[in-house]
Design a protein around this motif. Structure first.
Motif, mmCIF file in Angstrom:
data_model
loop_
_atom_site.group_PDB
_atom_site.id
_atom_site.type_symbol
_atom_site.label_atom_id
_atom_site.label_comp_id
_atom_site.label_asym_id
_atom_site.label_seq_id
_atom_site.Cartn_x
_atom_site.Cartn_y
_atom_site.Cartn_z
ATOM 1 N N CYS A 143 -0.517 14.548 19.542
ATOM 2 C CA CYS A 143 -0.438 15.838 18.015
ATOM 3 C C CYS A 143 -1.956 15.368 17.323
ATOM 4 N N ARG A 144 -2.841 14.337 17.143
ATOM 5 C CA ARG A 144 -4.019 14.329 16.843
ATOM 6 C C ARG A 144 -5.595 15.493 17.411
ATOM 7 N N ARG A 145 -4.866 15.411 19.118
ATOM 8 C CA ARG A 145 -5.438 16.239 19.995
ATOM 9 C C ARG A 145 -5.393 17.773 19.201
ATOM 10 N N SER A 146 -4.503 18.057 19.508
ATOM 11 C CA SER A 146 -3.841 19.558 18.871
ATOM 12 C C SER A 146 -4.386 19.962 17.475
ATOM 13 N N MET A 147 -4.402 18.560 16.394
ATOM 14 C CA MET A 147 -4.955 19.371 14.740
ATOM 15 C C MET A 147 -6.584 19.414 15.486
ATOM 16 N N GLU A 164 2.682 20.902 7.033
ATOM 17 C CA GLU A 164 2.666 19.208 6.575
ATOM 18 C C GLU A 164 2.376 17.934 7.243
ATOM 19 N N ARG A 165 4.005 18.309 8.151
ATOM 20 C CA ARG A 165 4.472 17.234 8.316
ATOM 21 C C ARG A 165 3.764 17.028 9.537
ATOM 22 N N VAL A 166 3.067 18.109 11.124
ATOM 23 C CA VAL A 166 1.929 18.183 11.565
ATOM 24 C C VAL A 166 0.762 17.334 11.407
ATOM 25 N N MET A 167 0.153 17.237 9.720
ATOM 26 C CA MET A 167 -0.248 16.572 9.318
ATOM 27 C C MET A 167 -0.032 14.975 9.614
ATOM 28 N N ARG A 168 1.125 15.114 9.129
ATOM 29 C CA ARG A 168 1.426 13.641 9.246
ATOM 30 C C ARG A 168 1.041 12.760 10.397
#
Length: 425
Positions: A229-233, A311-315
């Protein structure tokens, strides 16, 4: 719905009665229209409205929806009360415990037979007195409790909720203390307690193991998806992240809720190894200023789309989450951060002070980093503490695991509600 889902999961029986527009009701899978209707009182007079029933999505709780919406608080409360009374009179609504969730449900407390009645103030805040028009619709609904709403000094739904409840439930101890002094509760019984219960944060879709919005799912026992998820953002917003960079999420930028202070301290973070994500929902002028700052700080600041899924992806991607609302009475933002494995960095006030424990390096215990004020120096110092924790990969991984394991759950809240109710049964 989170509470009802937890009650059903533990083997209990739970029914949620709610209002919704016919259009919104039709979009909920699993609901079927009953042949019968319920008679309710609206501003335009009495009318029969459709009734939908079925199992709540992702839950074994029973969901009953009255397909109508009110145009104001008084009408909404009257509509729900009329529906509750009709269903109770027909024997379709029976309960040992009735929970009035929010002021809209206050009138219904007196109309459904039950041994224990709890009035919940989920936001920790109550509205002001009802207007003359709202009082009129309550009276036209033929509800015997209308006299309470018009009694001296208490023309409010809060007064109604307190008048017919055995206990009042608040989302934090600080919220309970503030509500005790609210004039809406001034005429409650002297022995009616305020009880603080931390609400859960695992209501769907807030589960990183199943959340469909995430690029990769993960859990406390399998954290690999959080790195994805971190890589995707990082790719999506062209962030300049090194292996030890702290990816910091934030709450929505709103005046009076720490939004201006967060913007003011963003320049201070430029000298740190920190990248920050800001939700796209908030006050328009603050968001515009944030977007200009993002252009000036490429790779270090990004403003997301105005979308709950984002916002959920951000968290899910964030290492830490900045909570700066000086009057936060629920602690939900910090709880959701924990749920997705992000370390809350929170102002030491309100619900954060009630629910969170400042992290202690020596004992490796704590659930957040707390700071004393919205002064830029205090916030920067808190972020530096998070950076120091992030620099130890193994230690930070263990911390993320504990955060997710100890995130507030509705099963814990349901147990608290059961304990409160038992005192009156």
């Amino acid at each position: 719905m989170g509470l009802a889902r937890a009650v059903a999961a533990s083997g209990g029986s739970a029914t949620v009665l709610s209002l919704a527009s016919p259009e919104a009701t039709a979009k909920v899978s699993g609901l079927a229209r009953r042949l019968r209707t319920v008679n309710v009182q609206t501003l335009d007079g009495a009318r029969d409205v459709l009734l939908f029933e079925g199992k709540a999505p992702l839950s074994q709780a029973q969901l009953t929806v009255v397909a109508v919406e009110g145009t104001n608080r008084g009408e909404s409360a009257a509509l729900l009360a009329c529906a509750a009374r009709a269903l109770a009179n027909d024997g379709l609504l029976k309960a040992d415990v009735v929970v009035a969730w929010g002021e809209t449900a206050a009138l219904s407390l007196a109309l459904v037979p039950a041994v224990a009645r709890l009035f919940v103030v989920p936001s920790g805040r109550v509205g002001g007195p009802l207007s003359e028009g709202e009082i009129a619709i309550v009276e036209r609904a033929g509800i015997d409790t209308a006299s309470v709403a018009t009694s001296a000094g208490s023309r409010s739904l809060a007064a109604l909720g307190a008048a017919f409840a055995n206990a009042i439930v608040a989302p934090s101890a600080s919220a309970a203390r503030l509500l005790e002094g609210d004039r809406g509760f001034a005429e409650r019984a002297s022995d009616e307690p305020f009880v603080a219960v931390r609400f859960g944060c695992d209501d769907p879709p807030n589960d990183p193991a199943t959340d469909p919005a995430l690029p990769a799912n993960f859990s406390a026992k399998a954290l690999a998806g959080k790195l994805e998820c971190r890589r995707s953002m990082t790719r999506r917003y062209s962030l300049a992240l090194g292996p030890r960079t702290l990816l910091l999420g934030s709450g929505q930028l709103r005046r009076g809720k720490g939004g201006e202070e967060l913007l003011a301290m963003l320049t201070n973070l430029a000298k740190l190894d920190v990248a920050m994500l800001v939700p796209g929902d908030g006050d328009a002028s603050l968001l515009e200023r944030a977007r200009r700052l993002a252009v000036q700080s490429p790779g270090r600041l990004a403003v997301l789309e105005a979308d709950d899924a984002q916002e959920r992806v951000m968290r899910s991607a964030a290492d830490a989450f900045l909570c700066a609302d000086p009057d936060d009475r629920t602690g939900r933002a910090a709880g959701l951060a924990q749920r997705y494995g992000a370390l809350p960095i929170a102002l030491d006030a309100g619900a954060a002070r009630d629910h969170l424990v400042d992290y202690d390096v020596a004992s490796a215990t704590g659930s957040a980093i707390l700071f004393g004020s919205l002064d830029a120096y205090d916030v920067e110092s808190a972020v530096r503490r998070a950076l120091a924790l992030r620099s130890s990969a193994d230690g930070f991984t263990r911390l993320v695991h504990r955060l997710m394991e100890t995130a507030p759950r509705w099963s814990q809240a349901a147990a608290a509600f059961e304990e409160i109710s038992a005192a009156f049964i």
